[in-house]
Enzyme design. Structure first.
Site, PDB file in Angstrom:
ATOM      1  N   HIS A   1      47.405  74.764 -99.171  1.00  0.00           N
ATOM      2  CA  HIS A   1      46.237  74.032 -99.659  1.00  0.00           C
ATOM      3  C   HIS A   1      46.511  72.539 -99.594  1.00  0.00           C
ATOM      4  O   HIS A   1      47.635  72.122 -99.310  1.00  0.00           O
ATOM      5  CB  HIS A   1      45.855  74.461-101.083  1.00  0.00           C
ATOM      6  CG  HIS A   1      46.817  74.051-102.151  1.00  0.00           C
ATOM      7  ND1 HIS A   1      48.030  74.672-102.352  1.00  0.00           N
ATOM      8  CD2 HIS A   1      46.743  73.071-103.095  1.00  0.00           C
ATOM      9  CE1 HIS A   1      48.649  74.111-103.371  1.00  0.00           C
ATOM     10  NE2 HIS A   1      47.884  73.124-103.835  1.00  0.00           N
TER      11      HIS A   1
ATOM     12  N   HIS B   1      45.091  68.536-101.320  1.00  0.00           N
ATOM     13  CA  HIS B   1      44.287  67.751-102.246  1.00  0.00           C
ATOM     14  C   HIS B   1      44.100  66.376-101.625  1.00  0.00           C
ATOM     15  O   HIS B   1      45.019  65.857-100.982  1.00  0.00           O
ATOM     16  CB  HIS B   1      44.990  67.566-103.593  1.00  0.00           C
ATOM     17  CG  HIS B   1      45.336  68.831-104.286  1.00  0.00           C
ATOM     18  ND1 HIS B   1      44.398  69.619-104.915  1.00  0.00           N
ATOM     19  CD2 HIS B   1      46.520  69.455-104.461  1.00  0.00           C
ATOM     20  CE1 HIS B   1      44.996  70.666-105.450  1.00  0.00           C
ATOM     21  NE2 HIS B   1      46.288  70.589-105.178  1.00  0.00           N
TER      22      HIS B   1
ATOM     23  N   TYR C   1      54.500  65.190 -96.416  1.00  0.00           N
ATOM     24  CA  TYR C   1      53.075  65.312 -96.073  1.00  0.00           C
ATOM     25  C   TYR C   1      52.191  64.728 -97.165  1.00  0.00           C
ATOM     26  O   TYR C   1      51.318  65.404 -97.712  1.00  0.00           O
ATOM     27  CB  TYR C   1      52.716  66.768 -95.799  1.00  0.00           C
ATOM     28  CG  TYR C   1      53.730  67.460 -94.922  1.00  0.00           C
ATOM     29  CD1 TYR C   1      53.901  67.058 -93.594  1.00  0.00           C
ATOM     30  CD2 TYR C   1      54.541  68.474 -95.413  1.00  0.00           C
ATOM     31  CE1 TYR C   1      54.839  67.666 -92.790  1.00  0.00           C
ATOM     32  CE2 TYR C   1      55.477  69.095 -94.607  1.00  0.00           C
ATOM     33  CZ  TYR C   1      55.632  68.685 -93.301  1.00  0.00           C
ATOM     34  OH  TYR C   1      56.559  69.281 -92.493  1.00  0.00           O
TER      35      TYR C   1
END
Length: 162
Positions: free
Chosen positions: A62, A64, A149
């Site tokens: 996932h 954000h 990342y």
């Protein structure tokens, strides 16, 4: 069978928005294994439909981020649709459910994502910080500087206290 809710996304031009976007397979490593493909999908979409990236973190399954849209523009859902489609088209075809085939989906992403319109400076700072500390929260690293990342490397506070 319960009918699907008819969620109507807010339309606030020029808004800053916090997003959580997840893979269908929670536990996969697809996003970090193919982060170059994801970055290219974002770069191409941003070139066609500009927006500001205030913070972003990509985790294995996932991500954000905090975006600020241009004045007069509220179309973040179109941007997400294009980013997800570009990424999906670059991935190998996987076994799909009939519902994915009917919608011409690759089955990589969760259909929906979570968004939150940011209302003030304190909330903005909290959402950016959340992006940066999320790899720590998930036990992937001990400090945001150790997660490759993340936009923390671009503009994170190097004296961040966890």
């Amino acid at each position: 069978m319960r009918p699907m809710s008819k969620y109507i996304r807010p339309k606030r031009p020029g808004a800053s928005i916090f997003f959580t976007v997840a893979l269908a397979d929670r536990g996969a490593r697809t996003l970090v294994d193919h982060v170059v493909v994801l970055r290219e999908a974002v770069r191409m979409t941003k070139a066609e439909r500009p927006f500001q990236i205030n913070a972003w973190v990509v985790l294995p399954d996932h991500m954000h981020c905090v975006w600020t849209l241009p004045e007069g523009d509220a179309e973040y859902s179109t941007r997400w649709s294009v980013i997800k489609a570009r990424f999906s088209r670059a991935m190998p075809i996987i076994q799909r459910r009939k519902s994915h085939e009917a919608r011409r989906e690759h089955g990589i992403w969760q259909r929906r994502y979570w968004e939150h319109h940011i209302r003030d400076d304190a909330a903005f700072a909290a959402c950016v910080r959340y992006c940066w500390i999320n790899p720590v929260k998930h036990g992937l690293v001990e400090h945001p500087k150790d997660w490759p990342y993340s936009s923390w490397h671009r503009d994170g506070p190097h004296d961040l206290i966890l």
